[in-house]
Motif scaffolding. Structure first.
Motif, PDB file in Angstrom:
ATOM      1  N   ILE B 145       2.854  -3.688   3.121  1.00 23.48           N
ATOM      2  CA  ILE B 145       3.051  -3.191   1.756  1.00 23.48           C
ATOM      3  C   ILE B 145       1.850  -3.618   0.927  1.00 23.48           C
ATOM      4  O   ILE B 145       1.438  -4.779   0.992  1.00 23.48           O
ATOM      5  CB  ILE B 145       4.363  -3.746   1.138  1.00 23.48           C
ATOM      6  CG1 ILE B 145       5.548  -2.879   1.571  1.00 23.48           C
ATOM      7  CG2 ILE B 145       4.274  -3.812  -0.383  1.00 23.48           C
ATOM      8  CD1 ILE B 145       6.796  -3.038   0.713  1.00 23.48           C
ATOM      9  N   ARG B 165       1.572   1.445  -0.731  1.00 28.00           N
ATOM     10  CA  ARG B 165       2.311   1.000  -1.904  1.00 28.00           C
ATOM     11  C   ARG B 165       3.045   2.174  -2.540  1.00 28.00           C
ATOM     12  O   ARG B 165       4.234   2.093  -2.822  1.00 28.00           O
ATOM     13  CB  ARG B 165       1.365   0.382  -2.939  1.00 28.00           C
ATOM     14  CG  ARG B 165       2.086  -0.249  -4.122  1.00 28.00           C
ATOM     15  CD  ARG B 165       1.138  -0.639  -5.243  1.00 28.00           C
ATOM     16  NE  ARG B 165       0.432   0.523  -5.800  1.00 28.00           N
ATOM     17  CZ  ARG B 165      -0.518   0.452  -6.735  1.00 28.00           C
ATOM     18  NH1 ARG B 165      -0.923  -0.734  -7.184  1.00 28.00           N
ATOM     19  NH2 ARG B 165      -1.093   1.548  -7.196  1.00 28.00           N
ATOM     20  N   ASP B 166       2.332   3.299  -2.690  1.00 30.70           N
ATOM     21  CA  ASP B 166       2.889   4.406  -3.464  1.00 30.70           C
ATOM     22  C   ASP B 166       3.643   5.432  -2.625  1.00 30.70           C
ATOM     23  O   ASP B 166       4.444   6.187  -3.168  1.00 30.70           O
ATOM     24  CB  ASP B 166       1.766   5.128  -4.223  1.00 30.70           C
ATOM     25  CG  ASP B 166       1.029   4.180  -5.157  1.00 30.70           C
ATOM     26  OD1 ASP B 166       1.645   3.175  -5.568  1.00 30.70           O
ATOM     27  OD2 ASP B 166      -0.158   4.424  -5.445  1.00 30.70           O
ATOM     28  N   ASP B 167       3.356   5.508  -1.344  1.00 33.35           N
ATOM     29  CA  ASP B 167       3.929   6.588  -0.534  1.00 33.35           C
ATOM     30  C   ASP B 167       5.028   6.120   0.408  1.00 33.35           C
ATOM     31  O   ASP B 167       5.449   6.872   1.287  1.00 33.35           O
ATOM     32  CB  ASP B 167       2.838   7.281   0.299  1.00 33.35           C
ATOM     33  CG  ASP B 167       1.723   7.841  -0.569  1.00 33.35           C
ATOM     34  OD1 ASP B 167       2.011   8.159  -1.735  1.00 33.35           O
ATOM     35  OD2 ASP B 167       0.585   7.951  -0.088  1.00 33.35           O
ATOM     36  N   VAL B 168       5.452   4.877   0.287  1.00 34.54           N
ATOM     37  CA  VAL B 168       6.430   4.350   1.242  1.00 34.54           C
ATOM     38  C   VAL B 168       7.611   3.745   0.505  1.00 34.54           C
ATOM     39  O   VAL B 168       7.513   3.422  -0.677  1.00 34.54           O
ATOM     40  CB  VAL B 168       5.790   3.252   2.135  1.00 34.54           C
ATOM     41  CG1 VAL B 168       4.648   3.830   2.945  1.00 34.54           C
ATOM     42  CG2 VAL B 168       5.321   2.079   1.300  1.00 34.54           C
ATOM     43  N   GLY B 169       8.740   3.615   1.209  1.00 38.89           N
ATOM     44  CA  GLY B 169       9.896   2.944   0.642  1.00 38.89           C
ATOM     45  C   GLY B 169       9.694   1.426   0.691  1.00 38.89           C
ATOM     46  O   GLY B 169       8.628   0.938   1.062  1.00 38.89           O
ATOM     47  N   ASP B 170      10.747   0.705   0.335  1.00 37.97           N
ATOM     48  CA  ASP B 170      10.623  -0.749   0.252  1.00 37.97           C
ATOM     49  C   ASP B 170      10.388  -1.407   1.599  1.00 37.97           C
ATOM     50  O   ASP B 170      10.001  -2.572   1.661  1.00 37.97           O
ATOM     51  CB  ASP B 170      11.879  -1.355  -0.381  1.00 37.97           C
ATOM     52  CG  ASP B 170      11.827  -1.254  -1.892  1.00 37.97           C
ATOM     53  OD1 ASP B 170      10.875  -0.642  -2.412  1.00 37.97           O
ATOM     54  OD2 ASP B 170      12.745  -1.785  -2.548  1.00 37.97           O
ATOM     55  N   SER B 171      10.649  -0.700   2.689  1.00 41.20           N
ATOM     56  CA  SER B 171      10.410  -1.337   3.980  1.00 41.20           C
ATOM     57  C   SER B 171       8.930  -1.249   4.347  1.00 41.20           C
ATOM     58  O   SER B 171       8.493  -1.834   5.330  1.00 41.20           O
ATOM     59  CB  SER B 171      11.291  -0.737   5.074  1.00 41.20           C
ATOM     60  OG  SER B 171      10.676   0.367   5.662  1.00 41.20           O
ATOM     61  N   TYR B 173       4.969   0.431   5.145  1.00 37.99           N
ATOM     62  CA  TYR B 173       4.415   1.352   6.137  1.00 37.99           C
ATOM     63  C   TYR B 173       4.533   0.710   7.514  1.00 37.99           C
ATOM     64  O   TYR B 173       4.046  -0.396   7.735  1.00 37.99           O
ATOM     65  CB  TYR B 173       2.940   1.642   5.803  1.00 37.99           C
ATOM     66  CG  TYR B 173       2.214   2.373   6.916  1.00 37.99           C
ATOM     67  CD1 TYR B 173       2.519   3.690   7.228  1.00 37.99           C
ATOM     68  CD2 TYR B 173       1.234   1.728   7.679  1.00 37.99           C
ATOM     69  CE1 TYR B 173       1.871   4.342   8.265  1.00 37.99           C
ATOM     70  CE2 TYR B 173       0.573   2.377   8.712  1.00 37.99           C
ATOM     71  CZ  TYR B 173       0.901   3.692   8.999  1.00 37.99           C
ATOM     72  OH  TYR B 173       0.268   4.342  10.020  1.00 37.99           O
ATOM     73  N   GLY B 174       5.201   1.401   8.438  1.00 38.04           N
ATOM     74  CA  GLY B 174       5.356   0.867   9.792  1.00 38.04           C
ATOM     75  C   GLY B 174       4.168   1.229  10.657  1.00 38.04           C
ATOM     76  O   GLY B 174       3.818   2.404  10.764  1.00 38.04           O
ATOM     77  N   VAL B 207       7.604  -9.850  -1.561  1.00 36.56           N
ATOM     78  CA  VAL B 207       7.689  -8.511  -2.158  1.00 36.56           C
ATOM     79  C   VAL B 207       8.544  -8.581  -3.424  1.00 36.56           C
ATOM     80  O   VAL B 207       8.138  -8.124  -4.487  1.00 36.56           O
ATOM     81  CB  VAL B 207       8.278  -7.489  -1.157  1.00 36.56           C
ATOM     82  CG1 VAL B 207       8.613  -6.176  -1.863  1.00 36.56           C
ATOM     83  CG2 VAL B 207       7.305  -7.240  -0.008  1.00 36.56           C
ATOM     84  N   ASP B 212       2.295  -9.652  -4.239  1.00 33.87           N
ATOM     85  CA  ASP B 212       1.178  -8.755  -3.936  1.00 33.87           C
ATOM     86  C   ASP B 212       0.547  -8.191  -5.199  1.00 33.87           C
ATOM     87  O   ASP B 212      -0.674  -8.021  -5.265  1.00 33.87           O
ATOM     88  CB  ASP B 212       1.631  -7.612  -3.011  1.00 33.87           C
ATOM     89  CG  ASP B 212       2.848  -6.884  -3.550  1.00 33.87           C
ATOM     90  OD1 ASP B 212       3.725  -7.529  -4.169  1.00 33.87           O
ATOM     91  OD2 ASP B 212       2.931  -5.655  -3.371  1.00 33.87           O
ATOM     92  N   HIS B 221       3.973  -7.927   7.504  1.00 29.09           N
ATOM     93  CA  HIS B 221       5.003  -8.658   8.240  1.00 29.09           C
ATOM     94  C   HIS B 221       4.644  -8.657   9.722  1.00 29.09           C
ATOM     95  O   HIS B 221       4.604  -7.615  10.363  1.00 29.09           O
ATOM     96  CB  HIS B 221       6.363  -7.986   8.012  1.00 29.09           C
ATOM     97  CG  HIS B 221       7.473  -8.614   8.800  1.00 29.09           C
ATOM     98  ND1 HIS B 221       8.650  -7.983   9.076  1.00 29.09           N
ATOM     99  CD2 HIS B 221       7.574  -9.831   9.374  1.00 29.09           C
ATOM    100  CE1 HIS B 221       9.427  -8.765   9.785  1.00 29.09           C
ATOM    101  NE2 HIS B 221       8.797  -9.898   9.994  1.00 29.09           N
TER     102      HIS B 221
END
Lengths: 364, 364
Positions: B145, B165-171, B173-174, B207, B212, B221
């Motif tokens: 994140i 940061r802007d294009d992903v949910g709270d979990s 980018y995997g 988070v 951050d 992570h």
């Protein structure tokens, strides 16, 4: 059937716990907390919801022994901690709560298990959810790939529209730990069913083989024993979108439990089974029959495996004749198999042969 | 320093392995495969790259014993399997390859460990990467994140621009299992450093506390012992964006190993340390000193822990005086601590006090 509570309602519910103890003490009586027995000896089928819930057996915790008194003291500390978090707009992992208890003197937890159980106890007593308490698990949520579109409220307070096929990388959309309506909304989809898969290797196999596109389905990686948020996410897709759920697991006693937790309700969370379980979820395999029928590579059952199977024989969720037969057959065979053992016949066998055969057999 | 090979180059390199065996057999000699000794007794510091690599000790596998002959046979089967995958545009998990070997008669694997090791052996001999072989691990990638933007080539062959940061949910980018340039491109960022974190609970804590945003950094992570793809991703951000990497772990012998694998190179992958290791990665803690200085809740070292610490004392990567002191101190104290034990002082202590103090100490 909402059990969700606003921050104010949650505080009032928690104060009820404290009030009950206080009133008894004022009358010169030891404070108590009454809870259902939380084991397989006290779960039964709930016809209304089609899931397994706690039965009528109760345990009473009262402060007449040192151990019980400490448990009640812990409950009071936890109530205070949750109230502080609600006021501060914070949340905490169950592990952090365990460490925070270090400052509670006689009320501190002796094990992580104790603090996890207490969080569930408070859910039962207050009828709130852990999410209301701002407590969250350490475990990761699952990931999903497929043409389903959700709205997620991100931590900056913006709603983000995410399509789990077009807006994500190959690792898919990662579920957050809170998938309730204030955080996740289910917008639209173009799939015929959801397939929930135990292992990452098999999830990646179905993705690589394009199973989701060929069969118009979404694929969800359970990551072993599924977290609450994963089961809740499945339940919501099943309910709000009327989508069938198909479960594809390893063939071992632990996979049977995974299926039971998805379809019937888990023992530890039987007080909220109607929130988490998807009674119509279909079990595809690997069944003990499959190990024979497909001549799959297998491993001998360990002592732990055998113990788990025997425990399942007396678990009300497996009382059904079909499950009794399956469990007894596995005990008789003395072996278990993994989903990925289908690779014995090549990388496409699972999508070209096994799954189509099993889906047809199940009438899907 | 690219070791990446095109499908054609990979096949040629693999054919070299077969050719060497064939030629010896044509001369009436037993076929052989020569490999570096792959243990801590044979790793040494490589000044050019600042990482630990295999040294000069060799083992020769020749077909003069049944065990070695079977290993060579397996290598040939694997070469054939990889070539088939390259031609079919497929990939496979290491677990699937293990099961596929069921059809190889005398060449089948007896354990997953055997097949994993062979994949690495072939990397060493051919100078290709596992990604060239289309073999991938079962383990999950990490998640990140922060304000970093990458391009990912998704499975439909489209490049997707994703801001973590802007294009992903709270979990977050995997990370996919392949993070090489043909799959992931590093576009732009607006952060000052990357913080790599061992546990999900602590990742979520930072988070939630907005670490951050306050510190202009990205959070990654690690998911425990980091997968290759995670180490490679860190390395690429460090190299291509010239970003410092800060590592924040539990305080136990296994965390020391995680740090060593990130900064110095892992023993199992010492043939490609210059690809995976980030020599400038800074170790923030939890150090054994911290357990004392911050009076952290701790657990007694287990027998396994003590054994691991003693093994580290003779590991060349920990030969440095500072590490010897740290390891000896932990042995003396007899305890270990988790990152989340900082919650003893409340949920904000880690971001308000501990990390600022430790970062200042490290000159960051």
């Amino acid at each position: 059937m909402s059990r969700r509570h606003s921050p104010e309602e949650t505080k009032i519910a928690l104060h009820g716990v404290v009030e009950e103890m206080y009133k008894r003490m004022m009358k010169g009586e030891p404070p108590t907390m009454t809870l259902p027995v939380r084991s397989k000896t006290n779960i039964g089928f709930d016809k209304k919801y089609g899931v397994f819930k706690y039965g009528k057996k109760k345990t009473i915790r009262d402060a007449t022994s040192l151990g019980s008194a400490k448990q009640l003291l812990r409950a009071l500390h936890v109530v205070e901690f949750i109230e502080e978090m609600i006021d501060a707009g914070k949340s905490s992992t169950l592990r952090e709560m365990y460490y925070i208890s270090e400052a509670w003197g006689l009320g501190h937890f002796n094990s992580q298990n104790e603090s996890n159980n207490l969080a569930e106890d408070l859910e039962i007593v207050t009828k709130c959810l852990r999410e209301d308490f701002k407590l969250r698990p350490e475990e990761d949520g699952a990931r999903i790939i497929g043409n389903v579109t959700i709205n997620e409220l991100n931590r900056r307070g913006e709603w983000m529209r995410i399509n789990a096929r077009d807006d994500v990388g190959d690792s898919g959309y990662g579920l957050p730990y809170n998938v309730e309506n204030e955080k996740i909304q289910f917008l639209e989809h173009d799939v015929k069913f959801i397939m929930a898969i135990e292992t990452g290797g098999m999830f990646d196999r179905l993705v690589e083989n394009g199973f989701d596109e060929e069969w118009d389905c979404a694929l969800l990686h359970l990551k072993g024993q599924p977290a609450r948020s994963t089961r809740r996410f499945l339940k919501r897709m099943n309910e709000e979108w009327d989508l069938p759920v198909v479960v594809f697991l390893d063939g071992d006693p632990w996979s049977f439990r995974i299926y039971a937790s998805i379809a019937y309700g888990a023992i530890k969370t039987a007080h909220i089974s109607e929130y988490l379980a998807t009674p119509s979820a279909a079990y595809i395999g690997i069944t003990p029959d499959d190990i024979l029928a497909y001549d799959l590579p297998s491993d001998d059952l360990s002592k732990n495996d055998i113990q788990a199977l025997k425990a399942e024989l007396t678990d009300p969720r497996f009382a059904d004749g079909m499950w009794q037969d399956r469990i007894n057959l596995m005990l008789e065979m003395g072996v278990k198999s993994e989903q990925q053992s289908l690779a014995k016949y090549g990388l496409d066998y699972v999508t070209d042969t096994y799954l189509p055969e099993k889906m047809a057999e199940a009438g899907l």
